[in-house]
Design an enzyme around this catalytic site. Structure first.
Site, PDB file in Angstrom:
ATOM      1  N   HIS A  16       1.018  -1.120   0.081  1.00  0.00           N
ATOM      2  CA  HIS A  16       0.100   0.135  -0.070  1.00  0.00           C
ATOM      3  C   HIS A  16       0.708   1.112   0.043  1.00  0.00           C
ATOM      4  O   HIS A  16       1.284   1.852   0.938  1.00  0.00           O
ATOM      5  CB  HIS A  16      -0.906   0.059   0.971  1.00  0.00           C
ATOM      6  CG  HIS A  16      -1.861  -0.990   1.445  1.00  0.00           C
ATOM      7  ND1 HIS A  16      -1.401  -2.326   1.662  1.00  0.00           N
ATOM      8  CD2 HIS A  16      -3.259  -1.386   1.334  1.00  0.00           C
ATOM      9  CE1 HIS A  16      -2.259  -3.244   1.635  1.00  0.00           C
ATOM     10  NE2 HIS A  16      -3.408  -2.652   1.489  1.00  0.00           N
ATOM     11  N   HIS A  67      -1.889  -0.968   7.237  1.00  0.00           N
ATOM     12  CA  HIS A  67      -1.686  -1.147   5.934  1.00  0.00           C
ATOM     13  C   HIS A  67      -0.679  -0.272   5.124  1.00  0.00           C
ATOM     14  O   HIS A  67       0.026  -0.802   4.430  1.00  0.00           O
ATOM     15  CB  HIS A  67      -3.018  -1.130   4.975  1.00  0.00           C
ATOM     16  CG  HIS A  67      -3.506   0.268   4.875  1.00  0.00           C
ATOM     17  ND1 HIS A  67      -4.596   0.525   6.086  1.00  0.00           N
ATOM     18  CD2 HIS A  67      -3.573   1.365   4.157  1.00  0.00           C
ATOM     19  CE1 HIS A  67      -4.928   1.730   5.753  1.00  0.00           C
ATOM     20  NE2 HIS A  67      -4.204   2.437   4.862  1.00  0.00           N
ATOM     21  N   PRO A  94      -5.992  -4.990  11.377  1.00  0.00           N
ATOM     22  CA  PRO A  94      -7.296  -4.853  11.490  1.00  0.00           C
ATOM     23  C   PRO A  94      -7.519  -3.469  11.736  1.00  0.00           C
ATOM     24  O   PRO A  94      -7.500  -3.049  13.100  1.00  0.00           O
ATOM     25  CB  PRO A  94      -7.747  -6.058  12.561  1.00  0.00           C
ATOM     26  CG  PRO A  94      -6.664  -6.757  12.822  1.00  0.00           C
ATOM     27  CD  PRO A  94      -5.237  -6.067  12.161  1.00  0.00           C
ATOM     28  N   LEU A  95      -8.323  -2.678  11.115  1.00  0.00           N
ATOM     29  CA  LEU A  95      -8.507  -1.289  11.202  1.00  0.00           C
ATOM     30  C   LEU A  95      -9.274  -0.960  12.748  1.00  0.00           C
ATOM     31  O   LEU A  95     -10.113  -1.624  12.890  1.00  0.00           O
ATOM     32  CB  LEU A  95      -9.181  -0.618  10.297  1.00  0.00           C
ATOM     33  CG  LEU A  95      -8.482  -0.573   8.860  1.00  0.00           C
ATOM     34  CD1 LEU A  95      -9.164  -0.066   7.824  1.00  0.00           C
ATOM     35  CD2 LEU A  95      -7.009   0.058   8.826  1.00  0.00           C
ATOM     36  N   ASN A 121      -7.790  11.382   3.806  1.00  0.00           N
ATOM     37  CA  ASN A 121      -7.120  11.598   2.219  1.00  0.00           C
ATOM     38  C   ASN A 121      -8.676  11.180   1.739  1.00  0.00           C
ATOM     39  O   ASN A 121      -8.622  11.191   0.089  1.00  0.00           O
ATOM     40  CB  ASN A 121      -6.289  10.710   1.916  1.00  0.00           C
ATOM     41  CG  ASN A 121      -6.652   9.216   2.038  1.00  0.00           C
ATOM     42  OD1 ASN A 121      -7.533   8.493   2.188  1.00  0.00           O
ATOM     43  ND2 ASN A 121      -5.555   8.326   2.760  1.00  0.00           N
ATOM     44  N   HIS A 170      -3.970   2.961  -3.373  1.00  0.00           N
ATOM     45  CA  HIS A 170      -4.287   2.317  -1.951  1.00  0.00           C
ATOM     46  C   HIS A 170      -3.657   1.133  -1.487  1.00  0.00           C
ATOM     47  O   HIS A 170      -2.924   0.730  -0.751  1.00  0.00           O
ATOM     48  CB  HIS A 170      -5.804   2.427  -1.848  1.00  0.00           C
ATOM     49  CG  HIS A 170      -6.102   1.988  -0.399  1.00  0.00           C
ATOM     50  ND1 HIS A 170      -5.757   0.858   0.219  1.00  0.00           N
ATOM     51  CD2 HIS A 170      -6.640   2.704   0.681  1.00  0.00           C
ATOM     52  CE1 HIS A 170      -6.356   0.779   1.376  1.00  0.00           C
ATOM     53  NE2 HIS A 170      -6.807   1.953   1.631  1.00  0.00           N
ATOM     54  N   ARG A 188     -17.294 -17.457  39.393  1.00  0.00           N
ATOM     55  CA  ARG A 188     -17.108 -15.917  39.268  1.00  0.00           C
ATOM     56  C   ARG A 188     -16.871 -15.375  40.864  1.00  0.00           C
ATOM     57  O   ARG A 188     -16.358 -14.354  40.944  1.00  0.00           O
ATOM     58  CB  ARG A 188     -18.348 -15.461  38.682  1.00  0.00           C
ATOM     59  CG  ARG A 188     -19.673 -15.549  39.557  1.00  0.00           C
ATOM     60  CD  ARG A 188     -20.798 -14.797  38.754  1.00  0.00           C
ATOM     61  NE  ARG A 188     -22.154 -15.097  39.483  1.00  0.00           N
ATOM     62  CZ  ARG A 188     -23.041 -14.056  39.503  1.00  0.00           C
ATOM     63  NH1 ARG A 188     -22.945 -12.853  38.913  1.00  0.00           N
ATOM     64  NH2 ARG A 188     -24.134 -14.688  40.328  1.00  0.00           N
ATOM     65  N   SER A 219     -21.735  -8.409  38.323  1.00  0.00           N
ATOM     66  CA  SER A 219     -21.911  -9.744  37.680  1.00  0.00           C
ATOM     67  C   SER A 219     -20.806 -10.436  37.488  1.00  0.00           C
ATOM     68  O   SER A 219     -20.428 -11.837  37.831  1.00  0.00           O
ATOM     69  CB  SER A 219     -22.949  -9.638  36.276  1.00  0.00           C
ATOM     70  OG  SER A 219     -23.974  -9.120  36.438  1.00  0.00           O
ATOM     71  N   GLU A 232     -17.185  -3.603  24.981  1.00  0.00           N
ATOM     72  CA  GLU A 232     -16.488  -4.737  25.036  1.00  0.00           C
ATOM     73  C   GLU A 232     -15.309  -4.620  24.036  1.00  0.00           C
ATOM     74  O   GLU A 232     -14.210  -5.047  24.454  1.00  0.00           O
ATOM     75  CB  GLU A 232     -17.275  -6.075  24.694  1.00  0.00           C
ATOM     76  CG  GLU A 232     -18.210  -6.438  25.837  1.00  0.00           C
ATOM     77  CD  GLU A 232     -19.726  -5.636  25.599  1.00  0.00           C
ATOM     78  OE1 GLU A 232     -20.407  -6.258  26.428  1.00  0.00           O
ATOM     79  OE2 GLU A 232     -19.885  -4.874  24.766  1.00  0.00           O
ATOM     80  N   HIS A 266     -27.768 -15.037  25.747  1.00  0.00           N
ATOM     81  CA  HIS A 266     -26.888 -14.878  26.571  1.00  0.00           C
ATOM     82  C   HIS A 266     -25.985 -16.175  27.119  1.00  0.00           C
ATOM     83  O   HIS A 266     -25.068 -16.274  27.945  1.00  0.00           O
ATOM     84  CB  HIS A 266     -27.371 -14.309  27.951  1.00  0.00           C
ATOM     85  CG  HIS A 266     -27.602 -12.980  27.809  1.00  0.00           C
ATOM     86  ND1 HIS A 266     -28.549 -12.218  26.839  1.00  0.00           N
ATOM     87  CD2 HIS A 266     -27.177 -11.762  28.674  1.00  0.00           C
ATOM     88  CE1 HIS A 266     -28.362 -11.058  26.900  1.00  0.00           C
ATOM     89  NE2 HIS A 266     -27.628 -10.588  28.035  1.00  0.00           N
ATOM     90  N   ARG A 288     -22.123 -18.872  36.741  1.00  0.00           N
ATOM     91  CA  ARG A 288     -22.878 -18.057  37.270  1.00  0.00           C
ATOM     92  C   ARG A 288     -23.679 -18.914  38.604  1.00  0.00           C
ATOM     93  O   ARG A 288     -23.789 -18.286  39.846  1.00  0.00           O
ATOM     94  CB  ARG A 288     -24.198 -17.332  36.571  1.00  0.00           C
ATOM     95  CG  ARG A 288     -25.239 -16.695  37.414  1.00  0.00           C
ATOM     96  CD  ARG A 288     -26.539 -16.444  36.394  1.00  0.00           C
ATOM     97  NE  ARG A 288     -27.622 -15.704  37.030  1.00  0.00           N
ATOM     98  CZ  ARG A 288     -28.553 -16.122  37.681  1.00  0.00           C
ATOM     99  NH1 ARG A 288     -28.776 -17.323  37.454  1.00  0.00           N
ATOM    100  NH2 ARG A 288     -29.454 -15.463  38.132  1.00  0.00           N
TER     101      ARG A 288
END
Length: 661
Positions: free
Chosen positions: A33, A73, A123-124, A189, A263, A356, A383, A410, A472, A519
């Site tokens: 690129h 890139h 990975p953008l 650009n 590109h 947990r 939780s 997340e 879930h 849980r």
């Protein structure tokens, strides 16, 4: 930075050195690129000349500025800069081997391939997320070690980075935390692979970032004075800064500049020749005229004095040994004793707890002896049980806390944790539900690829979470996570195993870890104290057969209790049955073959039980029909009803074992 003398070489020639190397490397590889490096060459030149604090002779200097190429890139921009400024391992031969097997110059920057590459990008948006973690780590570490930490995080991002959803989460978090040492240079650009960005987006990036609490402005990305002015303003901002640099992709290419043609592919010999003519660059490929190279090398050598000054401060600082330990990633001397103390207590108490909750009890005992341990949750603190009584929240202007409220972000949380780990000085952990590892997966994969110690506390790990229902209830997630190389997936069966898995995750410097936690409450199954960490073997015989061993039941986590109950049923029928706990497949598969055979027993009598997809268990039991698990999605009901409804019971396991015999 100190005042700088006038350059002996015009800025234009310095920037063109980057453009020429980018064109030459991509042309030789016939892959890459070239457009972004050519467009951002002016910005990068000003940054390295006047602002970036770095020392190629000491590339891992803890107080260096971080430069993240989120638009990965455009990797030749970074490789050219590392070569020009004198990083010893980035030679001209490496530039000539761009994108070739075994080179340091991979198609996208790979952490660990060469000094100066701060993170793996491609990975953008992930680099932008990493940078938020780096900038946060800088502020937090400065709060702990005043006088040893004072640097900035710079990011070069593109249109694609800002389109990706993670950019919204990361930028929102950075604005909320007022990370004013974070400066993003946005390569505005207006071109993506498909063509003009107007095909897909009409966002006003400056207004958007301003709304997120950033200082943001637009400049001409080819005007050195404008670039320097914007960076100077960013240095004194009380907020993170976005500088939208209006550039021409493929700057200098006679017919392809400003188009998608620059590109993602080589320009072609005629276009390269035309660009050299237009830019006034007449050197041979990969040849940088000595006067230009001398000035560039001077940019790198200037950092030696700054580094030397820091070394003197470091030596005089009474906390420098603690600082060094944390930067190096070694655990404190009291860690093993704390683990042993907790284990004795857990065995004596034999609690019946959701793992947990067991995890929180582990943290209550370890957080006081691990000042580098910083936690958080994606709005599920209560939780996930990720916050201890000793942890205060991180909030500006006081960054001395050790708990980060990530909000419902997340993607951003997982990527920021990578940045915290890459920065050094902290061990980050963060929580959400196991089903939402789908949102975290790109960052988890990159943590594994980079070999970073990042710990994911993923609770509500099966249909056992009950009434929240199939949206879930993770079914395929354990299998998907176990498929990621270099990732440790732990599913402990009780409080003792939870402690052992935590200890392993904390001690593992070069792999991330998943803690899949329940849980529902589970009884303690490890009732005798032993100093050895049995989970370090990945799998072990938890319940031995009475008499000749005919059947073996393999299980993890909450299904261990079902396996133990099935064992009792089989033993009553005179079938000698062993139960094997397999809390971590990755560690078990790394054991010697003789050990694995001894633990697994003869293949004919093996069955497995796990309240998840059976995919993957074939390696241990031979076929999917030897696995008692989920064949589809879950349902909304109390946990006990669900286990009966889906046939994940001791009776079903015992029947499966007898069928195998």
């Amino acid at each position: 930075m100190d005042a700088l003398r006038p350059l002996d070489v015009p800025h234009r020639d310095l920037a063109n050195a980057i453009r020429a190397l980018a064109m030459d490397a991509v042309e030789k590889a016939n892959s890459g690129h070239p457009g972004m490096p050519m467009g951002m060459a002016d910005v990068a030149t000003v940054l390295f000349h006047q602002f970036l604090k770095f020392d190629p002779a000491h590339p891992d200097w803890p107080d260096r500025d971080r430069l993240v190429l989120s638009a990965g890139h455009g990797s030749m921009l970074l490789y050219a800069l590392l070569y020009l400024t004198g990083y010893p391992e980035m030679t001209i031969e490496e530039l000539k081997r761009f994108r070739q097997l075994g080179s340091r110059t991979a198609g996208h920057p790979e952490f660990g391939h060469a000094p100066g590459i701060e993170t793996t990008t491609g990975p953008l948006g992930q680099g932008l997320g990493n940078s938020v973690g780096m900038a946060l780590a800088e502020r937090m570490l400065a709060a702990h070690f005043d006088g040893l930490v004072d640097h900035r995080t710079y990011v070069i991002a593109g249109d694609g980075c800002l389109m990706e959803g993670i950019s919204h989460e990361a930028a929102s978090l950075a604005g909320h935390l007022k990370l004013n040492r974070l400066i993003v240079l946005y390569d505005d650009n207006s071109i993506s692979i498909d063509g003009p960005t107007s095909l897909a987006v009409d966002d006003d990036a400056v207004a958007r970032f301003q709304a997120l609490g950033w200082a943001a402005e637009r400049i001409d990305g080819h005007d050195p004075a404008a670039i320097a002015g914007a960076l100077t303003r960013a240095q004194t901002s009380d907020r993170p800064s976005l500088i939208a640099c209006k550039t021409i992709i493929g700057y200098g290419a006679p017919t392809k500049a400003g188009t998608a043609a620059t590109h993602g592919s080589a320009l072609g010999k005629e276009e390269v020749a035309g660009a050299r003519q237009k830019l006034g660059w007449h050197a041979e490929p990969f040849d940088i005229p000595q006067p230009i190279l001398t000035v560039w090398r001077g940019f790198g050598q200037r950092g030696a004095a700054l580094h030397g000054e820091w070394v003197r401060r470091h030596a005089a600082d009474p906390a420098h040994e603690a600082f060094d330990r944390r930067i190096q990633g070694a655990l404190p001397e009291g860690f093993e004793a704390a683990v042993a103390r907790l284990k004795r207590g857990f065995v004596a108490e034999a609690p019946k707890l959701a793992t947990r909750q067991s995890s929180q009890n582990v943290l209550e005992g370890l957080v006081p002896v691990l000042p580098e341990l910083v936690g958080g949750s994606a709005d599920l603190t209560g939780s996930n049980n990720t916050k201890t009584k000793d942890m205060s929240p991180v909030r500006p202007p006081d960054y001395a806390g050790r708990y980060i409220y990530y909000g419902v972000r997340e993607h951003g949380m997982a990527s920021a944790m990578n940045g915290i780990a890459l920065h050094r000085g902290f061990i980050p952990y963060g929580g959400t539900f196991l089903v939402f590892t789908d949102y975290c997966r790109p960052a988890i994969r990159l943590a594994a690829l980079m070999g970073q110690r990042v710990i994911y506390v993923m609770t509500h790990d099966s249909i056992g979470l009950g009434e929240d229902g199939p949206t879930h209830q993770p079914v395929e997630h354990l299998a998907a996570l176990r498929a990621i190389p270099n990732l440790l997936v732990f599913r402990p069966a009780d409080t003792v195993e939870t402690l052992e898995c935590w200890a392993l995750a904390l001690a593992e410097r070069h792999r991330p870890s998943i803690l899949a936690l329940t849980r529902q409450a589970l009884p303690t199954v490890r009732l005798k104290y032993g100093k050895d960490n049995l989970c370090s073997l990945g799998g072990y015989i938890l319940g031995r057969a009475e008499g000749r061993r005919q059947a073996t039941i393999l299980a993890t986590g909450s299904e261990i209790q079902i396996a133990m109950a099935a064992r009792e049923l089989l033993q009553k029928e005179g079938i000698g049955t062993a139960v094997v706990s397999l809390p971590c497949w990755e560690l078990f598969d790394a054991q010697p073959e003789a050990y694995r055979r001894r633990v697994l027993g003869r293949s004919r009598g093996r069955v497995a039980v796990e309240a998840a997809s059976p995919f993957g268990w074939e390696r241990y039991v031979g076929s999917a029909d030897a696995v008692v698990g989920m064949k589809g999605f879950g349902a909304s009901a109390p946990a006990g009803d669900l286990y009966k409804h889906f046939g994940i019971t001791a009776e079903a396991v015992a029947a499966a074992a007898k069928a195998r015999l």
